[in-house]
Design an enzyme around this catalytic site. Structure first.
Site, short mmCIF file in Angstrom:
data_model
loop_
_atom_site.label_atom_id
_atom_site.label_comp_id
_atom_site.label_asym_id
_atom_site.label_seq_id
_atom_site.Cartn_x
_atom_site.Cartn_y
_atom_site.Cartn_z
N GLN A 1 0.73 -1.05 -0.15
CA GLN A 1 0.16 -0.20 0.01
C GLN A 1 0.89 1.46 0.42
O GLN A 1 2.02 1.21 0.63
CB GLN A 1 -0.80 -0.33 0.96
CG GLN A 1 -0.53 0.13 2.68
CD GLN A 1 -1.46 -0.32 3.37
OE1 GLN A 1 -2.06 -1.68 3.42
NE2 GLN A 1 -1.62 0.40 4.62
N ASP B 1 2.46 -2.74 -18.07
CA ASP B 1 1.46 -2.31 -18.12
C ASP B 1 1.01 -0.72 -17.63
O ASP B 1 0.48 0.25 -16.67
CB ASP B 1 1.23 -2.62 -16.15
CG ASP B 1 -0.33 -2.58 -15.53
OD1 ASP B 1 -1.06 -3.28 -16.46
OD2 ASP B 1 -0.67 -2.58 -14.20
#
Length: 547
Positions: free
Chosen positions: A135, A285
């Site tokens: 995170q 990506d």
């Protein structure tokens, strides 16, 4: 790799996997792999009428982050996965609840070896984003780094152990599926798990991602239209990564705020083309969430983040890919087929005429459209699927390249429908083609070839001397392998044995009958006949054995 199924926790996880598969209509897989013994008495789910793609996506979502990541990797393999399933896998989102801040604080302090306050002047407790592996928190460094605004990517506690356990289980499941379901070879499950293993291993080491950021920064230091965040090594480690905070807007928000969609699209294409075809090192990506628009409305700068997953192209693969793209630009269908064949690796004998014809038909269907309607990414995807149909295996790095191009092209056409990727890349490829056949490049290639030839020439006399010495000593042997010889010998032996048995019984019966021992003679002849009929029936039923 550590042995699996050795702990109660592993067994419980495998039981959970079996239950989820059964609930979503994959009961046949559970039964054929033997997993049904873990969930005795459980009935199959009644969702078998739901399309397979939707059911598979639900399975991966229910099984958690590791399986979601596996699904995301599967979504990049159009050569293996049917289109209807790919559509569903692309919907998978890697979002999980955030870890408590105290756990994140402990992870940062363990990795950096000091108190949080010694490195960061401030550190926001609420994360900006939360995913399966890490995170991200916003923070501010101490004065030693000029009080820089940063983002800190922190790996979740125990995530490595959890991922390692799931990877082990996935290997076991893939092997069980291949062993019990021969038709699954079509989708190469073990290969998919190996790719997932490599991807996760790279993503778990943030020092590799830091290296990627610095390499991208170096590659684009002369391009004012691209920006990659600076890495703060003094505040980074294997599980903690501190990066410059890029103050900007997401792609769609920037367009709504007045930034030209045409500029964003064309500059994004320029950046990804340089990464792939000039540097051979590209963002694997580049979806809208990993692009930040900086600069002014008139002069937008494309910022790229989250570069943990990257692709690499060798110089040879770059040249072959450029050949493919140039052939597409020139609408040279034979050139497209030749380049695609050179990129891949044949796994069986290829009918080149049929392969060339199919590639030409496919390319004509795409390249025959109006320029703005041509979708280069989709063309590459379908070319890959055609190659696989004919037994030409396409390397993973080319598939990653295709995914990156499809992603950028798709986003570009959303914000600028007139985007023509082929037209945008045409001048770039022509320049690369000229560089490839420039005197300097050809001289380098010639020198490299001469060095290899010189090395081979110097080693040849030594190798010939060794062969001649082996001949002199009688130690030179030639080994051949005949894959059908053993099975042929086995069949011949069985038939010879059956012939001897039948012949012996009939001869014995004839002798006994001549001696008026009708009962024993008849029995021997009957036994020989039954044996002969049984052998013939077995050969007829089983057919010709496979070589």
């Amino acid at each position: 790799m550590a042995s699996i199924l050795t702990t109660v926790r592993d067994l419980e996880r495998l039981r959970q996997i079996a239950a989820v598969l059964a609930v979503h209509g994959f009961g046949e897989v559970v039964e054929r792999t033997g997993l049904s013994t873990l969930i005795p008495g459980r009935k199959r789910g009644d969702s078998a009428r739901t399309p397979a793609g939707i059911r598979l996506r639900k399975v991966l979502e229910d099984l958690g982050p590791s399986f979601v990541k596996l699904g995301q990797i599967m979504s990049t393999r159009p050569d293996l996965i049917p289109e209807d399933i790919l559509v569903e896998l692309k919907k998978l989102q890697d979002e999980v609840p955030a870890e408590p801040f105290e756990a994140i604080r402990g992870e940062v302090e363990r990795e950096l070896g000091c108190e949080l306050a010694e490195v960061y002047e401030s550190f926001e407790e609420t994360p900006l984003a939360s995913a399966s592996i890490a995170q991200v928190h916003r923070a501010r460094l101490r004065d030693g780094d000029h009080a820089a605004e940063v983002v800190v990517k922190v790996q979740r506690p125990q995530v490595q152990a959890l991922m390692a356990r799931d990877v082990d289980l996935l290997y076991w499941l893939a092997k069980a599926v291949v062993r019990s379901m021969p038709e699954s070879h079509l989708y190469r499950p073990i290969s998919l798990v190996e790719e997932f293993d490599r991807s996760v291993s790279a993503e778990l080491d943030f020092s590799l991602e830091a290296d990627n950021h610095e390499r991208f920064t170096q590659n684009f230091q002369r391009n004012p239209n691209a920006k990659f965040p600076k890495v703060y090594r003094s505040a980074s480690a294997k599980r903690v990564l501190t990066l410059e905070y890029l103050e900007g807007r997401k792609v769609y928000a920037a367009q709504r705020a007045g930034v030209s969609g045409e500029l964003i699209a064309k500059r994004s294409v320029e950046i990804i083309i340089q990464q792939i075809f000039e540097d051979g090192f590209f963002h694997a990506d580049p979806h809208p969430g990993n692009i930040i628009i900086l600069g002014t409305n008139d002069e937008p700068v494309i910022g790229m983040v989250d570069v943990g997953m990257v692709g690499r192209l060798s110089p040879k693969m770059r040249d072959r890919t450029i050949d493919l793209m140039l052939a597409a630009v020139r609408e040279d269908y034979g050139g497209i087929a030749d380049a695609l064949y050179a990129i891949g690796r044949p796994v069986r004998k290829i009918d080149r005429d049929a392969f060339d014809a199919e590639v030409a038909t496919l390319a004509q269907r795409y390249l025959g459209k109006r320029l703005k309607e041509i979708e280069l990414g989709s063309l590459i995807r379908d070319l890959v699927m055609t190659s696989r149909k004919f037994g030409v295996e396409i390397p993973t790095e080319f598939l990653m390249l295709g995914k990156s191009l499809m992603t950028v092209e798709g986003v570009g056409k959303e914000i600028y429908p007139e985007l023509d990727l082929l037209e945008e890349v045409r001048p770039y490829f022509m320049a690369l083609f000229q560089q490839r056949f420039s005197p300097e490049r050809m001289t380098q290639d010639a020198l490299r070839g001469l060095r290899r030839l010189g090395a081979a020439t110097s080693e040849m006399p030594l190798q010939l001397e060794e062969i001649l010495e082996d001949l002199r000593k009688g130690a030179f042997t030639i080994r051949t392998q005949q894959t059908q010889l053993e099975s042929a010998a086995d069949r011949l032996g069985r038939r010879a044995f059956s012939g001897l048995v039948v012949g012996s019984l009939i001869i014995a019966g004839a002798i006994l009958l001549s001696q008026e021992s009708y009962w024993l003679g008849g029995l021997a002849v009957a036994a020989g006949a039954v044996y002969a009929l049984g052998h013939s029936a077995r050969v007829w039923l089983l057919g010709k054995p496979e070589p």
